[in-house]
Motif scaffolding. Structure first.
Motif, PDB file in Angstrom:
ATOM      1  N   LEU A   1       0.828  -1.206   0.000  1.00  0.00           N
ATOM      2  CA  LEU A   1       0.000   0.000   0.000  1.00  0.00           C
ATOM      3  C   LEU A   1       0.865   1.259   0.000  1.00  0.00           C
ATOM      4  N   ALA A   2       1.933   1.252   0.754  1.00  0.00           N
ATOM      5  CA  ALA A   2       2.814   2.419   0.806  1.00  0.00           C
ATOM      6  C   ALA A   2       3.404   2.691  -0.574  1.00  0.00           C
ATOM      7  N   ASP A   3       3.781   1.629  -1.278  1.00  0.00           N
ATOM      8  CA  ASP A   3       4.340   1.810  -2.615  1.00  0.00           C
ATOM      9  C   ASP A   3       3.279   2.361  -3.570  1.00  0.00           C
ATOM     10  N   ALA A   4       2.059   1.870  -3.431  1.00  0.00           N
ATOM     11  CA  ALA A   4       0.961   2.354  -4.284  1.00  0.00           C
ATOM     12  C   ALA A   4       0.736   3.855  -4.095  1.00  0.00           C
ATOM     13  N   CYS A   5       0.967   4.361  -2.875  1.00  0.00           N
ATOM     14  CA  CYS A   5       0.752   5.780  -2.581  1.00  0.00           C
ATOM     15  C   CYS A   5       1.999   6.610  -2.814  1.00  0.00           C
ATOM     16  N   GLY A   6       3.080   5.995  -3.227  1.00  0.00           N
ATOM     17  CA  GLY A   6       4.310   6.740  -3.457  1.00  0.00           C
ATOM     18  C   GLY A   6       4.943   7.250  -2.173  1.00  0.00           C
ATOM     19  N   ILE A   7       4.662   6.588  -1.056  1.00  0.00           N
ATOM     20  CA  ILE A   7       5.160   7.054   0.242  1.00  0.00           C
ATOM     21  C   ILE A   7       6.679   6.925   0.352  1.00  0.00           C
ATOM     22  N   PHE A   8       7.263   5.935  -0.343  1.00  0.00           N
ATOM     23  CA  PHE A   8       8.689   5.680  -0.157  1.00  0.00           C
ATOM     24  C   PHE A   8       9.567   6.836  -0.606  1.00  0.00           C
ATOM     25  N   SER A   9       9.104   7.599  -1.590  1.00  0.00           N
ATOM     26  CA  SER A   9       9.928   8.739  -2.018  1.00  0.00           C
ATOM     27  C   SER A   9       9.984   9.805  -0.919  1.00  0.00           C
ATOM     28  N   ALA A  10       9.021   9.769   0.010  1.00  0.00           N
ATOM     29  CA  ALA A  10       9.024  10.735   1.112  1.00  0.00           C
ATOM     30  C   ALA A  10       9.803  10.229   2.323  1.00  0.00           C
ATOM     31  N   ILE A  11       9.789   8.926   2.570  1.00  0.00           N
ATOM     32  CA  ILE A  11      10.436   8.439   3.796  1.00  0.00           C
ATOM     33  C   ILE A  11      11.817   7.838   3.566  1.00  0.00           C
ATOM     34  N   LEU A  12      12.196   7.646   2.306  1.00  0.00           N
ATOM     35  CA  LEU A  12      13.544   7.133   2.007  1.00  0.00           C
ATOM     36  C   LEU A  12      14.318   8.177   1.222  1.00  0.00           C
ATOM     37  N   SER A  13      15.633   8.177   1.406  1.00  0.00           N
ATOM     38  CA  SER A  13      16.454   9.054   0.587  1.00  0.00           C
ATOM     39  C   SER A  13      16.495   8.457  -0.824  1.00  0.00           C
ATOM     40  N   GLU A  14      16.988   9.249  -1.780  1.00  0.00           N
ATOM     41  CA  GLU A  14      17.069   8.773  -3.172  1.00  0.00           C
ATOM     42  C   GLU A  14      17.925   7.524  -3.264  1.00  0.00           C
ATOM     43  N   ARG A  15      19.021   7.542  -2.500  1.00  0.00           N
ATOM     44  CA  ARG A  15      19.946   6.398  -2.526  1.00  0.00           C
ATOM     45  C   ARG A  15      19.307   5.164  -1.904  1.00  0.00           C
ATOM     46  N   GLU A  16      18.608   5.387  -0.776  1.00  0.00           N
ATOM     47  CA  GLU A  16      17.933   4.265  -0.109  1.00  0.00           C
ATOM     48  C   GLU A  16      16.859   3.688  -1.018  1.00  0.00           C
ATOM     49  N   LEU A  17      16.139   4.568  -1.717  1.00  0.00           N
ATOM     50  CA  LEU A  17      15.066   4.130  -2.598  1.00  0.00           C
ATOM     51  C   LEU A  17      15.624   3.310  -3.755  1.00  0.00           C
ATOM     52  N   GLU A  18      16.721   3.793  -4.312  1.00  0.00           N
ATOM     53  CA  GLU A  18      17.362   3.066  -5.418  1.00  0.00           C
ATOM     54  C   GLU A  18      17.832   1.689  -4.932  1.00  0.00           C
TER      55      GLU A  18
ATOM     56  N   ARG B   1      13.745  -4.871  -3.716  1.00  0.00           N
ATOM     57  CA  ARG B   1      13.129  -5.523  -2.566  1.00  0.00           C
ATOM     58  C   ARG B   1      11.661  -5.074  -2.421  1.00  0.00           C
ATOM     59  N   ILE B   2      11.394  -3.783  -2.659  1.00  0.00           N
ATOM     60  CA  ILE B   2      10.007  -3.293  -2.607  1.00  0.00           C
ATOM     61  C   ILE B   2       9.179  -4.057  -3.627  1.00  0.00           C
ATOM     62  N   ASP B   3       9.702  -4.181  -4.850  1.00  0.00           N
ATOM     63  CA  ASP B   3       8.956  -4.883  -5.905  1.00  0.00           C
ATOM     64  C   ASP B   3       8.751  -6.357  -5.545  1.00  0.00           C
ATOM     65  N   GLN B   4       9.770  -6.968  -4.936  1.00  0.00           N
ATOM     66  CA  GLN B   4       9.658  -8.377  -4.553  1.00  0.00           C
ATOM     67  C   GLN B   4       8.574  -8.549  -3.482  1.00  0.00           C
ATOM     68  N   VAL B   5       8.582  -7.707  -2.481  1.00  0.00           N
ATOM     69  CA  VAL B   5       7.662  -7.863  -1.357  1.00  0.00           C
ATOM     70  C   VAL B   5       6.227  -7.512  -1.761  1.00  0.00           C
ATOM     71  N   ARG B   6       6.053  -6.451  -2.526  1.00  0.00           N
ATOM     72  CA  ARG B   6       4.668  -6.022  -2.795  1.00  0.00           C
ATOM     73  C   ARG B   6       3.927  -7.019  -3.684  1.00  0.00           C
ATOM     74  N   ARG B   7       4.686  -7.815  -4.440  1.00  0.00           N
ATOM     75  CA  ARG B   7       4.038  -8.840  -5.283  1.00  0.00           C
ATOM     76  C   ARG B   7       3.429  -9.961  -4.467  1.00  0.00           C
ATOM     77  N   LEU B   8       3.903 -10.122  -3.232  1.00  0.00           N
ATOM     78  CA  LEU B   8       3.513 -11.284  -2.437  1.00  0.00           C
ATOM     79  C   LEU B   8       2.033 -11.270  -2.042  1.00  0.00           C
ATOM     80  N   ASP B   9       1.349 -10.140  -2.213  1.00  0.00           N
ATOM     81  CA  ASP B   9      -0.073 -10.077  -1.888  1.00  0.00           C
ATOM     82  C   ASP B   9      -0.863  -9.858  -3.186  1.00  0.00           C
ATOM     83  N   LEU B  10      -1.792 -10.756  -3.471  1.00  0.00           N
ATOM     84  CA  LEU B  10      -2.527 -10.689  -4.747  1.00  0.00           C
ATOM     85  C   LEU B  10      -3.444  -9.467  -4.796  1.00  0.00           C
ATOM     86  N   ILE B  11      -3.986  -9.050  -3.650  1.00  0.00           N
ATOM     87  CA  ILE B  11      -4.820  -7.847  -3.638  1.00  0.00           C
ATOM     88  C   ILE B  11      -3.925  -6.631  -3.897  1.00  0.00           C
TER      89      ILE B  11
END
Lengths: 216, 111
Positions: A160-177, A182-192
């Protein structure tokens, strides 16, 4: 324990000003709709597979937006997750209001009215107890910056956080990169969560298409 | 869904037979907790007779894997049917859990 709509709203609020981060309306609507469905799923009221969303138990939970959605699902069967996201996205304002009220009742937020331009009233929700938000953020960080197997609740909040674009606010550019894979791997794990991402992507894609210069 | 267990080479082999949907997942979650608290640190789910898995089923396997990882144990699955394999691939579970085609290969890898 916070409901998923409450966790998402908490992550979207600026702690000091109490104002919501500016994100696309459709991203927030689908994320809130998805958060309701994911809460119902973890409460064993619904289940899903690649093709459909299934009612498991129509016993109310005692949380208005979840029970509202559950009652809707109990009345109609044989629809997929996307159908229910679209139906619930229409009610996203109510879901958001209930999440904000829930957070105020739990003593996490304070409801304040501020004057804009000395005339218009604006509601803001500054954080008065930051521990809940910190706990959510810590859980997210622990999953993103390790290879531990995530808890299903952590999968939901990351999706849900990725869907809302929250990570660009709580992570630095380097952390996000560094954590994008890992974000893509984890968010796929839920079909909803996958259906929420696809719904948002479809709207983004149709907007890009609509903005293309059309031939005469 | 039925579960049958046996031990081989220090591995607890759990045969899943039927559909792993929401009600079955609740039951399996309780069993996993019992197995782990009884000392089973290496668990292999033989999915040769598992005909269906829902999101609830995926969640219970994820929770089980997390619990076993916390106990410094290992968990794997083997012999996924075509439709369960599809769900694992679409959801990315194929990358996050240890999955083997073959029961013997899985036992060898875990022991």
């Amino acid at each position: 324990m916070l409901r998923f709509p409450e966790e998402i709203i908490l992550l979207l609020l600026d702690d000091a000003s109490g104002k919501m981060a500016k994100i696309n309306d459709w991203s927030l609507r689908y994320a809130l709709a998805g958060s309701v469905l994911m809460d119902l799923a973890l409460e064993d009221r619904i289940d899903s597979d690649l093709e459909s969303l299934l009612l498991v138990d129509k016993t109310p939970i005692g949380y208005k937006s979840l029970d509202f959605a559950l009652a809707m699902i109990a009345k109609e069967e044989n629809h997929d997750v996307r159908y229910w996201l679209e139906k619930l996205a229409v009610h996203a304002d109510d879901i958001k209001e209930q999440a904000l009220s829930g957070l105020v009742e739990k003593g996490i937020l304070e409801h304040r009215e501020e004057l804009l331009l000395w005339v218009f009233k604006s509601r803001v929700y500054p954080v008065i107890d930051g521990s809940a938000e910190q706990e959510v953020k810590l859980r997210i960080m622990e999953v993103l910056f390790s290879d531990i197997i995530p808890d299903p609740r952590d999968v939901v909040i990351i999706s849900l956080a990725d869907a809302c674009g929250i990570f660009s606010a709580i992570l630095s550019e380097r952390e996000l990169e560094h954590s994008r894979g890992r974000i893509d791997q984890v968010r796929r794990l839920d079909l909803i969560g996958q259906a929420v991402s696809r719904a948002i992507w479809d709207i983004d894609a149709s907007l890009v298409y609509a903005m293309q210069p059309q031939g005469l | 869904m039925e579960t049958r267990t046996k031990e081989e080479a220090g591995v607890l082999i759990v045969e899943l037979d039927g559909r792993l949907n929401s009600p079955a997942s609740s039951q399996l979650e309780k069993k996993i907790k019992v197995w782990v608290s009884s000392g089973s640190q290496t668990v292999l789910f033989d999915c040769g007779s598992l005909s269906y898995i829902s999101s609830a089923g995926l969640r219970v396997l994820l929770s089980g894997a997390k619990l076993i990882q916390k106990q410094k144990g290992q968990m794997a699955l083997c012999r996924l049917s075509a439709n369960v394999q599809e769900v694992f691939e679409v959801s990315g579970f194929i990358d996050i859990l240890n999955v083997y085609d073959d029961l013997d290969k899985a036992i060898t890898a875990l022991s």
